[in-house]
Design an enzyme around this catalytic site. Sequence first.
Site, mmCIF file in Angstrom:
data_model
loop_
_atom_site.group_PDB
_atom_site.id
_atom_site.type_symbol
_atom_site.label_atom_id
_atom_site.label_comp_id
_atom_site.label_asym_id
_atom_site.label_seq_id
_atom_site.Cartn_x
_atom_site.Cartn_y
_atom_site.Cartn_z
ATOM 1 N N CYS A 31 -2.101 9.526 8.102
ATOM 2 C CA CYS A 31 -1.914 8.250 7.408
ATOM 3 C C CYS A 31 -0.424 7.905 7.348
ATOM 4 C CB CYS A 31 -2.549 8.293 6.025
ATOM 5 S SG CYS A 31 -2.730 6.632 5.304
ATOM 6 N N ARG A 46 0.829 -1.198 0.000
ATOM 7 C CA ARG A 46 0.000 0.000 0.000
ATOM 8 C C ARG A 46 0.867 1.253 0.000
ATOM 9 N NH1 ARG A 46 1.300 2.303 4.077
ATOM 10 N NH2 ARG A 46 0.165 4.117 3.354
ATOM 11 N N GLY A 47 0.201 2.412 -0.145
ATOM 12 C CA GLY A 47 0.929 3.675 -0.291
ATOM 13 C C GLY A 47 1.085 3.912 -1.779
ATOM 14 N N ALA A 48 0.670 5.122 -2.225
ATOM 15 C CA ALA A 48 0.605 5.372 -3.676
ATOM 16 C C ALA A 48 1.928 5.117 -4.389
ATOM 17 C CB ALA A 48 0.133 6.803 -3.903
ATOM 18 N N LYS A 52 1.954 11.583 -9.250
ATOM 19 C CA LYS A 52 0.684 11.578 -8.512
ATOM 20 C C LYS A 52 -0.328 12.521 -9.195
ATOM 21 C CE LYS A 52 2.543 9.220 -4.967
ATOM 22 N NZ LYS A 52 3.067 9.810 -3.751
ATOM 23 N N ASP A 95 -2.564 10.794 -3.008
ATOM 24 C CA ASP A 95 -2.820 9.641 -3.885
ATOM 25 C C ASP A 95 -3.052 10.102 -5.308
ATOM 26 O OD1 ASP A 95 -3.756 8.803 -1.007
ATOM 27 O OD2 ASP A 95 -3.206 6.986 -2.111
ATOM 28 N N ASN A 113 -6.368 12.569 -1.004
ATOM 29 C CA ASN A 113 -5.504 11.818 -0.069
ATOM 30 C C ASN A 113 -6.396 11.092 0.938
ATOM 31 O OD1 ASN A 113 -2.810 11.097 0.826
ATOM 32 N ND2 ASN A 113 -3.163 12.406 2.604
HETATM 33 P P1 RI2 Z 1 3.119 7.842 -0.486
HETATM 34 C C1 RI2 Z 1 -1.719 6.217 0.956
HETATM 35 O O1 RI2 Z 1 -2.835 5.510 0.526
HETATM 36 C C2 RI2 Z 1 -2.063 7.382 1.871
HETATM 37 O O2 RI2 Z 1 -3.258 8.021 1.516
HETATM 38 C C3 RI2 Z 1 -0.858 8.252 1.651
HETATM 39 O O3 RI2 Z 1 -1.058 9.592 2.053
HETATM 40 C C4 RI2 Z 1 -0.711 8.140 0.146
HETATM 41 O O4 RI2 Z 1 -0.984 6.768 -0.150
HETATM 42 C C5 RI2 Z 1 0.606 8.545 -0.427
HETATM 43 O O5 RI2 Z 1 1.639 7.721 0.073
HETATM 44 P P2 RI2 Z 1 -3.177 3.994 1.008
HETATM 45 O O6 RI2 Z 1 -2.479 3.067 0.029
HETATM 46 O O7 RI2 Z 1 3.073 7.565 -1.958
HETATM 47 O O8 RI2 Z 1 -2.734 3.804 2.423
HETATM 48 O O9 RI2 Z 1 3.603 9.222 -0.182
HETATM 49 O O10 RI2 Z 1 -4.669 3.887 0.845
HETATM 50 O O11 RI2 Z 1 3.888 6.774 0.262
#
Ligand code: RI2
Length: 304
Positions: free
Chosen positions: A119, A14-16, A224, A188, A198
């Site tokens: 988050c 997870r994380g974009a 993004k 995101d 986000n």
């Molecule tokens: P980075 C995450 O989404 C969060 O919303 C976080 O702020 C965003 O991605 C960007 O993360 P999720 O996958 O790319 O937890 O900066 O739903 O790591």
Amino acid sequence: MLAVAEKIRNMEIRGAARIARAAAEALENFAKNYDGTDFIGDLGLACRALYGTRPTAVSLWNAIHSIVHDLEGMENEEARAVVIKRAKEFTERSEMAVERIGEIGAKRIFDGCTILTHCNSSAALATIIRAHKDGKNIEVIATESRPKRQGYITARQLMSEGVRTTLIVDSAVRYFMKEVDLVFVGADAIASNGVVINKIGTSQIALCAHEARVPFYVCAESYKFSPKTLGGEYIKIEERDVKEVVDPADVGNARIRNPVFDATPPEYIDGIITEYGIISPYAAYEIIIHQFGQKIMFEKEWWL
Ligand code: RI2
């Protein structure tokens, strides 16, 4: 390929940024190990499987697009080599972008300040950790981030780097805002009009920060930004399984909703920290044009 797609869907990955890099790596491995006869046809199926996992994260679309655009007319072997090369380039570009954002964003963090983050964003944490490593004495307030509680990951990461961190529930943000000097969050997706999508709750935090005159920064790599919003498309907000929130039986089978992202309007955003520098949210259009030109609006993806 399907195993990676499933891990992205169930948020094991997870994380974009991480999901974009995982998709790039999956496409690289797919090309490396391919032993069929219709590489481009099967690649299209692989791209669709990856893309369908998290509908809001434009980083996934951008990663796939940057790897598989303009393959038409290539023979299998040539296309495989191109996919492998571009996938590696995307991963490198992504890692460098996060590092650069860390360098740039850290300059906005001053000695003695308290930063609130929401988050778990690798880009936002890169700036905070960089400021800490630069010797600034800082503190972080991390929101729990219901329902998946990614704030726990943030707290663990920051504590392991030696950054003093306080975890709070999401509904305590306004209570603590008087102690906050800066807000740093990730993204995101960013639309061409500067709206930032986000983790759910981000827009409430932006509203509180605005009311308290606390600067609100978004840390986001250029992938993004959503080129399709230029051509009029909306960013779809993902709604996930309600059981992530609560077992319906525990609330008398009341209706439950679980949107996992929300939209923060540009007027609440003091700056978007990208690898190209800090920009106004109203400059989102230029970032998109800089990367794709205008024709992207009308292009149809061969793999969709
Ligand atoms: P980075 C995450 O989404 C969060 O919303 C976080 O702020 C965003 O991605 C960007 O993360 P999720 O996958 O790319 O937890 O900066 O739903 O790591």
